[in-house]
Design an enzyme around this catalytic site. Structure first.
Site, PDB file in Angstrom:
ATOM      1  N   ASN A 183     123.053  73.150 -19.743  1.00  0.00           N
ATOM      2  CA  ASN A 183     122.124  72.651 -18.757  1.00  0.00           C
ATOM      3  C   ASN A 183     122.950  72.062 -17.604  1.00  0.00           C
ATOM      4  O   ASN A 183     124.179  72.068 -17.662  1.00  0.00           O
ATOM      5  CB  ASN A 183     121.214  71.595 -19.398  1.00  0.00           C
ATOM      6  N   THR A 184     122.297  71.560 -16.587  1.00  0.00           N
ATOM      7  CA  THR A 184     123.042  71.061 -15.416  1.00  0.00           C
ATOM      8  C   THR A 184     123.808  69.777 -15.746  1.00  0.00           C
ATOM      9  O   THR A 184     123.394  68.991 -16.586  1.00  0.00           O
ATOM     10  CB  THR A 184     122.090  70.775 -14.245  1.00  0.00           C
ATOM     11  N   CYS A 199     115.786  65.570 -22.213  1.00  0.00           N
ATOM     12  CA  CYS A 199     114.801  64.575 -21.790  1.00  0.00           C
ATOM     13  C   CYS A 199     115.322  63.177 -22.110  1.00  0.00           C
ATOM     14  O   CYS A 199     115.779  62.936 -23.226  1.00  0.00           O
ATOM     15  CB  CYS A 199     113.501  64.810 -22.538  1.00  0.00           C
ATOM     16  N   ASN A 224     109.833  77.584 -22.700  1.00  0.00           N
ATOM     17  CA  ASN A 224     110.686  76.405 -22.758  1.00  0.00           C
ATOM     18  C   ASN A 224     109.800  75.166 -22.695  1.00  0.00           C
ATOM     19  O   ASN A 224     108.937  75.063 -21.822  1.00  0.00           O
ATOM     20  CB  ASN A 224     111.668  76.444 -21.578  1.00  0.00           C
ATOM     21  N   SER A 250     116.033  78.950 -17.634  1.00  0.00           N
ATOM     22  CA  SER A 250     114.758  78.274 -17.446  1.00  0.00           C
ATOM     23  C   SER A 250     114.712  77.536 -16.113  1.00  0.00           C
ATOM     24  O   SER A 250     115.678  76.879 -15.721  1.00  0.00           O
ATOM     25  CB  SER A 250     114.543  77.277 -18.579  1.00  0.00           C
TER      26      SER A 250
HETATM   27  C1  LIG Z   1     116.424  74.408  -9.586  1.00  0.00           C
HETATM   28  C2  LIG Z   1     116.696  74.379 -11.051  1.00  0.00           C
HETATM   29  C3  LIG Z   1     115.668  74.124 -11.953  1.00  0.00           C
HETATM   30  C4  LIG Z   1     115.895  74.073 -13.325  1.00  0.00           C
HETATM   31  N1  LIG Z   1     114.860  73.840 -14.184  1.00  0.00           N
HETATM   32  C5  LIG Z   1     115.087  73.839 -15.521  1.00  0.00           C
HETATM   33  C6  LIG Z   1     114.011  73.681 -16.437  1.00  0.00           C
HETATM   34  O1  LIG Z   1     112.850  73.554 -16.048  1.00  0.00           O
HETATM   35  N2  LIG Z   1     114.306  73.653 -17.779  1.00  0.00           N
HETATM   36  C7  LIG Z   1     115.580  73.819 -18.255  1.00  0.00           C
HETATM   37  O2  LIG Z   1     115.767  73.807 -19.483  1.00  0.00           O
HETATM   38  N3  LIG Z   1     116.624  74.013 -17.416  1.00  0.00           N
HETATM   39  C8  LIG Z   1     116.403  74.017 -16.064  1.00  0.00           C
HETATM   40  N4  LIG Z   1     117.467  74.224 -15.197  1.00  0.00           N
HETATM   41  C9  LIG Z   1     118.822  74.431 -15.738  1.00  0.00           C
HETATM   42  C10 LIG Z   1     119.125  75.918 -15.815  1.00  0.00           C
HETATM   43  O3  LIG Z   1     118.273  76.530 -16.757  1.00  0.00           O
HETATM   44  C11 LIG Z   1     120.589  76.165 -16.235  1.00  0.00           C
HETATM   45  O4  LIG Z   1     120.792  75.570 -17.499  1.00  0.00           O
HETATM   46  C12 LIG Z   1     121.599  75.575 -15.239  1.00  0.00           C
HETATM   47  O5  LIG Z   1     121.123  75.721 -13.924  1.00  0.00           O
HETATM   48  C13 LIG Z   1     122.987  76.224 -15.340  1.00  0.00           C
HETATM   49  O6  LIG Z   1     122.949  77.588 -15.020  1.00  0.00           O
HETATM   50  P1  LIG Z   1     123.342  78.140 -13.534  1.00  0.00           P
HETATM   51  O7  LIG Z   1     124.644  77.505 -13.149  1.00  0.00           O
HETATM   52  O8  LIG Z   1     123.401  79.638 -13.669  1.00  0.00           O
HETATM   53  O9  LIG Z   1     122.228  77.692 -12.606  1.00  0.00           O
HETATM   54  C14 LIG Z   1     117.220  74.280 -13.819  1.00  0.00           C
HETATM   55  C15 LIG Z   1     118.249  74.552 -12.916  1.00  0.00           C
HETATM   56  C16 LIG Z   1     118.022  74.601 -11.549  1.00  0.00           C
HETATM   57  C17 LIG Z   1     119.166  74.880 -10.617  1.00  0.00           C
END
Ligand SMILES: Cc1cc2nc3c(=O)[nH]c(=O)nc-3n(C[C@H](O)[C@H](O)[C@H](O)COP(=O)(O)O)c2cc1C
Ligand SMILES: Cc1cc2nc3c(=O)[nH]c(=O)nc-3n(C[C@H](O)[C@H](O)[C@H](O)COP(=O)(O)OP(=O)(O)OC[C@H]3O[C@@H](n4cnc5c(N)ncnc54)[C@H](O)[C@@H]3O)c2cc1C
Ligand SMILES: Cc1cc2nc3c(=O)[nH]c(=O)nc-3n(C[C@H](O)[C@H](O)[C@H](O)COP(=O)(O)OP(=O)(O)OC[C@H]3O[C@@H](n4cnc5c(N)ncnc54)[C@H](O)[C@@H]3O)c2cc1C
Ligand SMILES: Cc1cc2nc3c(=O)[nH]c(=O)nc-3n(C[C@H](O)[C@H](O)[C@H](O)COP(=O)(O)O)c2cc1C
Ligand code: FES
Ligand code: FES
Lengths: 290, 249, 290, 249
Positions: C191-192, C130, C99, C17
Site C-alpha cells: 500500500n502507499t 485502517c 476490496n 485498488s
Molecule cells: C489515488 C489512489 C487511491 C488509492 N485508493 C486505494 C484504496 O481505495 N484501497 C486500497 O487498498 N489501496 C488504495 N491505493 C493504494 C494502491 O492500491 C497501491 O497499493 C499503491 O498505490 C501502490 O501502487 P502504485 O505505486 O502502482 O500506485 C490507492 C492509491 C492511490 C494512488
C-alpha cells in the site's frame, strides 16, 4: 548562531552520516574544502567497536529519483577512529559529531564511554538501525527497547546524545518518545528506507549485501511525514533529513519542526551541495536560516 | 594536484564521433588533469525523468586528453541512459562537472606497453600523448576499432577479425611480453584486466590497471565503488582508479 | 491461464485498488474499455460499511517520481455498492475482487459476510491500513492483531480472502505470516507509504487530509524489498504492487515471489497501462506471463 | 461521445505565441472533442527529471479549438514545470495525449454571455466559434489581453487598465446582466467563478462554470479532483469540468 543541544552552529545545514568523508574529501579538494566548508557541523560515518569490511560489491543501485546503498557500514573500528581519524580531523573548521552503532546496550555503552573524554567530539549520534540479533528487526524499531537502551547508555556520557531513528517502523513518533524518555538530547531522521533491487539480467539480487536502503528525493515526502509526526510528539530538537536537495526542501523540514537539516545523497551529485542549500535556505528564510 | 571544490556548469566546446564512440570537449581551466584521472559528468538538462527514470547520479568518465589550453576531451560509448544522454549533447549544451578525481597513472618506464580494450582506450591515449609508449588495442569489430586512429601507430586486434589481429589483444600482449618482458599499463573490460593481472603476476612484471566501478560520488564520500585488494576493500574513486595488479584480489 | 487462489486469470496483471474506476471509465471510454480490458481481474476501490465523503481537497501532491494521495477512501457504502455498483459491473469481462475496510473485526466481518453470497464477487481483499481507533496505528501493523482479525472473519466466507498489508510497519513479513496463520488465502502489497507535503507558499500542510500516501516509481524498490521478505516467509500467493510502470518492473516482482502484479499510479498516466505492461511482461517472460 | 481508450503519442503540427500565451496544435482524428472538454497532456521527452523533478503526472489542458479536419488547438500559460515544458515544445516534438475528457458545454441559449478570465478564455473560444455569443474577457494586462484577439468582437477588461475597461471583467458582466439578465458561460480563476456564481444565484440566472482542479488521471480513476457540490464532493474530470453554478457549494 543556531543553538543545537548547546552547540553553536553557523547555519542549519550539516551532512548526513556516511554521505561525506572529510578525510578523503580533503585529499581530493585540498585546502579549499576547509576554506569553503559546506556544513555547520560534521557528522562522521557510523563507527563500530570492531572494524567492519562492509558488504561485497555491487553496493549501489540507481533508483527513480534516488539510489539504494548497501555499503554495510565499513569502518576501521573504534580504536582506529580514536587514534587515526580524530587526529586527522584536528583542524576541522566546524564541530564534530561522531555517529556510532552497536548491536547491544553494552556495545553502544562502550562506544559512548570511549568518546566521552574526547573534547574534539561535541556530540554523539546513535545509529539504532542495527538489526537486533534475536528478532532481526532494527534495535531502534521498538519504543520500549529504545528507551531501555538510552537509559543504559545515557549515564555514560555528558555529551549530547542524538538518536538516529529508524524509519522502518510502525510508529516513529513512539520511538522518538522512547528515546526522549530514555534521556536523548535530540533525534535525527530519516535513515534510508529498506529497499531491494534485482539484476537487470534477471540473475537475482543486484546488491552484494542482498537488500539495501533507499535515499534521495524519492524519500523526501516520507521524511517530511516522519519529521512532522515526531515533532508533534517530542520536545527535544530534531535533525531532519531525507531527500533534501534544495533550500526549499530544507525549509519544509524546518517548518515541520526540524531544528537543523542534514544532506546526504545530494552531496554525491554536488560535493558543495551543503553550501548551496544553506545559501538557498537563507534566501528563503532569512529569519530562520541562522 | 587537487580538484576544485564543488560542481561546475560548463558548455560543450566540441563534439565529434569516431566509429562507435563520441568525443566531447569542455574547457576546464580550473584544473590540470592527469592521464588516468576522471570527472563526474551529468547533463544540466534531461538527466533522467519522463519515461526513462534514470540517470539520477552523475557518471564517471575518464579524461581522454587534456590540452595545455584547458580543453578536456572525453571518449564516450553509449551503454545505458547516462552515457546515451552524454552522447546526445551538442556543442553549446550545458554539462555539470566535478573533478578531476582519482590517482591517475604515474609516468611510465620507457617502453611500457599500453593495453586498451574498447572504451578503456580513453585513459591510455593521454598516457601515450604525454609520455609515449607502444599501444596494443582490442575492439569488438572494425567499427569500434576506428578509436585506434587516435593513437600513434597502434597495433589492433578485433574479436571478429574485421581489422588487425583476429582475436584478443592479450594475444598481442603475450607475444610482446614473451619477446621482452616489461611494464604494462591497461584499461578495459574486467576479463581483459584479469587476464593481464594474472599474466603480470606470473611473469613478475609491473602492471598498472585502471579499473571501473559503479560510482555515486567520485570523491570518497559514499564507499560505493570498492574493489577487493590485498588490504581489503578499497575505493576505486580515491584509492584508484589505477591499481597495481599485484595489489588486487 | 494463471491460477490465483483457484481463480483463473488470463494474465498476471490486475489493477491496484482505488486506481481504476471501471464504472466511470466505461462512461468515458465506452465499449472499447471492455473490448480491450487491460486487467486480468478487476479490484474495486475500498468499500466501507457506511458511506464516506473522503477528505477535503487538495487531495493530490506531485512528488519526485511519484505522487501523494489523500483521497480518504470515499465510497457510497456497502448497501449502495451491492445495489448500485454490482449491477453496473454485471458485464465486467474479468473476475471481480472487492476490496473492503473496517475499523473493527465486527465491521470487517459484516462486510465479508455481506459479500459471501454474491456470486459476482470471486474474492475479497481486506484493506487493513485502517487506523486503529485506540492506538492510531494501522490495524494491520501488528502481526498478532492481524492474525486475530483473520481468525474472526475467516469463517464468515468461503471466498478467497486477500489481505492488503500495510507497508508502514517494522516487520511486514511477520504481518504476512500473521495473516496466513489466521487463514488468509493471499496477501497483497505494498500500500502507499505514509507521506506529507507542505504548501509551496509555506502556509502549512498542503493536503486537505493532512498527511497522505506516496505511490509510483519512487516506492518501487521498497515494494520489491517487502515482497521479497514476505515471499521468504509465507507460502500463500502474493499480489505484488508499488511503482510498477513496465513489464520489467512487473517481472522483478514476480521473480521476487509475486504470483500476480497490480498497477496503480501508472494507470493515471496511461489508462491502458495495464495492457501495455501485460504485453511487455509476456515479451520478457513468455514462460511466466500466462 | 466517448474518448479512445489509452494514451496516444502524437507530434505537434503547429505552435505559435499570442501575447503571454502559447498555442499548440495536434491532429486527433480519433475523437470529435466538444467545447469545454479537455485532454491530459505530457511531453514524450523531458517530462520531469534532472534538477527539476516534476512534472510526473500529465496535465489537464482545455480544448481551445477543434476543427473538422481533426486539428485540436490548446492555449497554454506557463505557470509551472508542466505548462512550461508544454510551452517549450516545437513543431514535430512528440506529445503524449489522452482524452477528450469531461462533459463540456451544452449548446447555449442564444445571447448567452461568455465570460473568461486569463487562461480561462480557452474553452470559451470553442463555444463562441461553434455557437456564437458575446465574449467578455478579463486579463492582467494588455500583454495577456492579446489573447482576446482570438475572439469575435470581445469586450476586454484589464486589471491595470492598460487595455479596455480598467477593472474586473465582472464589472462588464454586471452591467450586461443589469441591462438584460441572461445565461452565462464562464471559465477563469476561482475568485472570478465565485463572483459569477454568487451573482447568478442572486439573479436566478443559469450559469455554467468550467472549473479547474489538480488532476492525476482525468478519467475518474483517482478521485483526486473533487469539488464540493450540493450532493457532496464530485469529480471535476468526469462530473465536470462544467458545473451549474447553483449546484456548487
Ligand atoms: C489515488 C489512489 C487511491 C488509492 N485508493 C486505494 C484504496 O481505495 N484501497 C486500497 O487498498 N489501496 C488504495 N491505493 C493504494 C494502491 O492500491 C497501491 O497499493 C499503491 O498505490 C501502490 O501502487 P502504485 O505505486 O502502482 O500506485 C490507492 C492509491 C492511490 C494512488
Ligand atoms: C573511473 C571510471 C572511468 C570511466 N570512464 C569512462 C569513459 O571514459 N567513457 C565511458 O563511456 N564510460 C566510462 N566509464 C563507465 C561509465 O561511467 C559507466 O559505464 C556508467 O555506469 C554508464 O552509465 P549508463 O547510465 O550509461 O549505463 P548504466 O545503465 O549505468 O549501465 C552500466 C551497467 O550498470 C548496471 N546497471 C543497470 N541498471 C542499473 C541501476 N539501476 N543501478 C545501478 N547499476 C545498474 C548494469 O550492469 C549495466 O551494464 C568509467 C567508469 C569509471 C568508474
Ligand atoms: C479541466 C482543466 C482544464 C485546464 N485547461 C488549461 C488550459 O487550457 N491551459 C492551461 O495553461 N492550463 C489549464 N489547466 C490548468 C493546468 O492543468 C494546471 O495549472 C496544472 O497544474 C499546471 O501544471 P504546472 O506543472 O505547469 O504548474 P503546477 O506546478 O502544477 O502549479 C499549479 C499549482 O499547483 C500547485 N502545486 C505546486 N507544486 C505542487 C505539487 N508538487 N503537487 C501538487 N500541486 C502543486 C500550486 O498551487 C500551483 O499554483 C486546466 C486544468 C484543468 C483541471
Ligand atoms: C551511501 C550512504 C551511506 C550511508 N551511511 C550511513 C551511516 O554510516 N550511518 C548512518 O547513520 N546513516 C547512513 N546513511 C543514511 C544517511 O545518513 C541519511 O539518513 C539518508 O541517506 C537519507 O538522507 P538523503 O536522502 O539526503 O541521503 C547513509 C546513506 C547513504 C546514501
Ligand atoms: S564513488 Fe563514492 S566513494 Fe567512490
Ligand atoms: S483526475 Fe482522477 S478522478 Fe479526476
Amino acid at each position: 548562531m543556531i543553538d543545537f543541544c548547546g552547540i553553536e552552529l553557523r547555519h542549519r545545514v550539516i551532512n548526513a552520516s556516511g554521505c561525506f568523508d572529510v578525510i578523503a574529501a580533503r585529499r581530493v579538494f585540498g585546502e579549499e574544502l576547509y576554506e569553503r566548508f559546506p556544513f555547520a557541523a560534521y557528522v562522521s560515518k557510523t563507527i563500530t567497536l570492531k572494524a567492519r569490511e562492509g558488504n561485497p560489491p555491487p553496493r549501489l543501485w540507481e533508483a527513480a529519483a534516488g539510489m539504494i546503498n548497501s555499503i554495510g557500514l565499513p569502518n576501521r573500528g573504534l580504536a582506529a577512529y580514536l587514534e587515526g581519524d580524530l587526529p586527522a580531523l584536528a583542524e576541522l573548521p566546524v564541530p564534530l559529531i561522531t555517529n556510532v552503532m552497536g548491536s547491544t546496550a553494552e556495545e553502544v555503552g562502550a562506544l559512548v564511554a570511549a568518546l566521552q573524554d574526547r573534547e574534539q567530539v561535541v556530540a554523539i549520534e546513535l545509529n539504532v538501525s542495527c538489526p537486533n540479533v534475536a528478532t532481526g528487526l532494527d534495535i531502534g524499531a521498538d519504543p520500549a527497547g529504545l528507551e531501555a537502551l538510552l537509559r543504559a547508555v545515557r549515564p555514560l556520557s555528558r555529551k549530547p546524545l542524538v538518536v538516529k531513528l529508524t524509519p522502518n517502523t510502525a510508529d516513529v513518533a513512539a520511538c522518538a518518545a522512547g528515546a526522549e524518555a530514555g534521556g536523548a538530547d535530540a533525534v535525527s531522521l530519516i535513515n534510508t528506507l529498506r529497499a531491494f533491487a534485482r539484476s537487470p539480467d534477471g540473475s537475482g539480487p543486484w546488491l552484494g549485501g542482498g537488500s539495501g536502503g533507499l535515499s534521495g528525493p524519492a524519500i523526501r515526502t516520507v521524511a517530511l511525514a516522519q519529521v512532522s509526526r515526531v515533532a508533534a510528539r517530542v520536545s527535544i530538537p530534531i535533525v531532519g533529513m531525507g531527500g533534501v536537495a534544495s533550500g526549499r526542501d530544507a525549509g519544509d523540514l524546518i517548518d515541520a519542526g526540524a531544528t537543523i537539516v542534514a544532506i546526504g545523497t545530494e552531496c554525491f551529485r554536488d560535493p558543495a551541495a551543503g553550501a548551496r542549500i544553506a545559501a538557498e535556505l537563507e534566501l528563503r528564510f532569512p529569519q530562520i536560516a541562522r | 594536484m587537487t580538484a576544485p571544490f564543488g560542481r561546475r556548469t560548463t558548455a560543450l566546446v566540441g563534439r565529434r564521433t569516431i566509429g562507435a564512440y563520441v568525443i566531447i570537449a569542455v574547457r576546464d581551466d580550473a584544473a590540470r588533469p592527469q592521464p588516468g584521472q576522471f570527472y563526474m559528468l551529468a547533463a544540466a538538462e534531461r538527466w533522467g525523468g519522463g519515461e526513462g527514470e534514470r540517470p539520477f547520479l552523475a557518471r564517471a568518465v575518464s579524461i581522454m586528453r587534456a590540452s595545455d589550453d584547458g580543453v578536456v576531451e572525453f571518449l564516450l560509448e553509449d551503454v545505458g541512459p547516462g552515457t546515451r544522454r552524454l552522447c546526445e549533447l551538442q556543442q553549446g549544451d550545458q554539462l555539470l562537472l566535478s573533478g578531476p578525481f582519482g590517482n591517475g597513472f604515474e609516468q611510465p618506464q620507457a617502453g611500457t606497453l599500453l593495453v586498451g580494450g574498447g572504451i578503456g582506450i580513453a585513459p591510455l591515449l593521454g598516457v601515450q600523448e604525454r609520455w609515449g609508449g607502444p599501444a596494443l588495442l582490442g575492439f569488438r569489430d572494425a567499427h569500434h576499432a576506428q578509436g585506434a586512429t587516435l593513437f600513434g601507430d597502434p597495433e589492433v586486434a578485433t574479436d571478429d577479425g574485421s581489422q588487425g589481429h583476429h582475436g584478443f589483444v592479450t594475444d598481442l600482449l603475450e607475444r610482446e611480453l614473451d619477446r621482452d618482458p616489461r611494464a604494462v599499463y591497461a584499461c578495459g573490460p574486467p576479463a581483459l584486466l584479469e587476464a593481464i593481472g594474472a599474466s603480470a603476476r606470473r611473469r613478475g612484471i609491473h602492471a598498472a590497471l585502471a579499473l571501473e566501478a559503479p560510482m555515486a560520488c567520485g570523491f570518497g564520500a559514499c564507499y560505493g565503488c570498492v574493489v577487493a585488494t590485498a588490504e581489503g576493500f578499497r575505493r576505486v574513486c580515491v584509492d584508484g582508479p589505477v591499481f597495481e595488479a599485484a595489489a588486487l584480489r
